[in-house]
Scaffold this motif. Sequence first.
Motif, short mmCIF file in Angstrom:
data_model
loop_
_atom_site.label_atom_id
_atom_site.label_comp_id
_atom_site.label_asym_id
_atom_site.label_seq_id
_atom_site.Cartn_x
_atom_site.Cartn_y
_atom_site.Cartn_z
N PHE A 148 0.83 -1.21 0.00
CA PHE A 148 0.00 0.00 0.00
C PHE A 148 0.86 1.26 0.00
O PHE A 148 0.58 2.22 -0.73
N ILE A 149 1.90 1.25 0.80
CA ILE A 149 2.81 2.41 0.86
C ILE A 149 3.45 2.65 -0.50
O ILE A 149 3.54 3.79 -0.98
N ALA A 150 3.87 1.56 -1.15
CA ALA A 150 4.50 1.68 -2.47
C ALA A 150 3.51 2.24 -3.49
O ALA A 150 3.87 3.10 -4.32
N LEU A 151 2.26 1.78 -3.44
CA LEU A 151 1.24 2.27 -4.37
C LEU A 151 0.95 3.75 -4.13
O LEU A 151 0.86 4.54 -5.08
N ALA A 152 0.83 4.12 -2.86
CA ALA A 152 0.56 5.52 -2.52
C ALA A 152 1.70 6.43 -2.98
O ALA A 152 1.46 7.55 -3.45
N LYS A 153 2.92 5.97 -2.85
CA LYS A 153 4.07 6.77 -3.27
C LYS A 153 4.13 6.91 -4.79
O LYS A 153 4.67 7.90 -5.31
N SER A 154 3.55 5.95 -5.49
CA SER A 154 3.52 6.04 -6.96
C SER A 154 2.40 6.93 -7.46
O SER A 154 2.37 7.28 -8.64
N ARG A 155 1.48 7.29 -6.54
CA ARG A 155 0.35 8.16 -6.89
C ARG A 155 0.24 9.32 -5.89
O ARG A 155 -0.77 9.47 -5.20
N PRO A 156 1.26 10.14 -5.75
CA PRO A 156 1.23 11.20 -4.73
C PRO A 156 0.05 12.15 -4.89
O PRO A 156 -0.18 12.68 -5.98
N GLY A 157 -0.72 12.32 -3.79
CA GLY A 157 -1.85 13.24 -3.78
C GLY A 157 -3.09 12.74 -4.48
O GLY A 157 -4.12 13.43 -4.50
N LYS A 158 -3.05 11.55 -5.05
CA LYS A 158 -4.19 11.04 -5.82
C LYS A 158 -5.04 10.03 -5.04
O LYS A 158 -6.15 9.70 -5.47
N MET A 159 -4.53 9.54 -3.93
CA MET A 159 -5.30 8.61 -3.10
C MET A 159 -5.81 9.33 -1.86
O MET A 159 -5.31 10.40 -1.50
#
Length: 329
Positions: A148-159
């Motif tokens: 989840f952390i990796a996904l969030a970092k790949s989509r900054p501000g979008k989640m």
Amino acid sequence: MKQLVGFVVGILLPGLILMAGGISNSALAQAWPTKPIRIVIAQAPGSATDVISRVVGNQLSVSLGQPIVIDARPGAGGVLGTEVAARSAPDGYTLFMGNNSTHGSNPAVYAKLPYDAIKDFAPISFVASVPYVLVVDPKLPVSTVKEFIALAKSRPGKMNYASAGNGSTHHFCGELLKSMTGIDIQHIPYKGSGPGIAALLGGEVSMMFSNVADIGSQIKAGKVRALAVTAQRRSSILPDVPTMPEAGLPDFEVTSWFGLLVPAGTPSPVIGRLNAETIKVLRRADVKATLTAQGLEVAPGSPEQFAAHIQSEIARFTQIAKAAGIKAE
């Protein structure tokens, strides 16, 4: 002679007044209650606070011989309902089911509150505790906190993530996760944990922190995916879900807890009887089994023990909030 009489009266009168007051309080404790009692909650109907209040309230009603109704006043992360309770008459007919938001995170993150969590309340007893759990939309391609952390970092501000309101412990958990991992996800506050869970189920938000009692059934039904519980040991009703330390965040520990209070100034004999009756209720095997089935750990105690717990929780939340820069929006 008049001076002597005046002197004696001056000495004896205060003592007589105190004695009369003691008799009055004793009589009050024996006669109380003579009308229905309400338990104010600062969360929405259907929340863990509501469920616990009903379980405890139903049994207290039997032992006290008066109806007990639940008065739900959700909103503003628990501030609205807490203020209602704080401003109620201290006559033993208004109880308040406080929790880690109303008497923990809120005082830590709000610069100003319309009540004092310590001075405006008198503790009755701690009731129970349960961990939070990080849950996500099952459509997200993640099954661990690391993913989840990796996904969030790949989509900054979008989640984004849901909470039960600004300043709530759900909000606190989300901001703590951001601070500890460096992810950029947007906070969406709702009016209670129930609406927040509904938003997650409806796909409006990516994730949220919810206490296990609130969302355990949705996890078991596969409607949301649990990634980790915010405790040092696994939940009894979610044994397959790892803890935050097991997931790689050893210092992430936040517990949801519940306890009964009354407005400050409530007569001490009434507080004493409420404490005794609450402990009796919580030690009943059927009550304990009902709460344990929700993932709750029942632990009643004295008013003094509960008061010390509240003070330590506010201090701990304040320390973490300052370190992480967490503030109510």
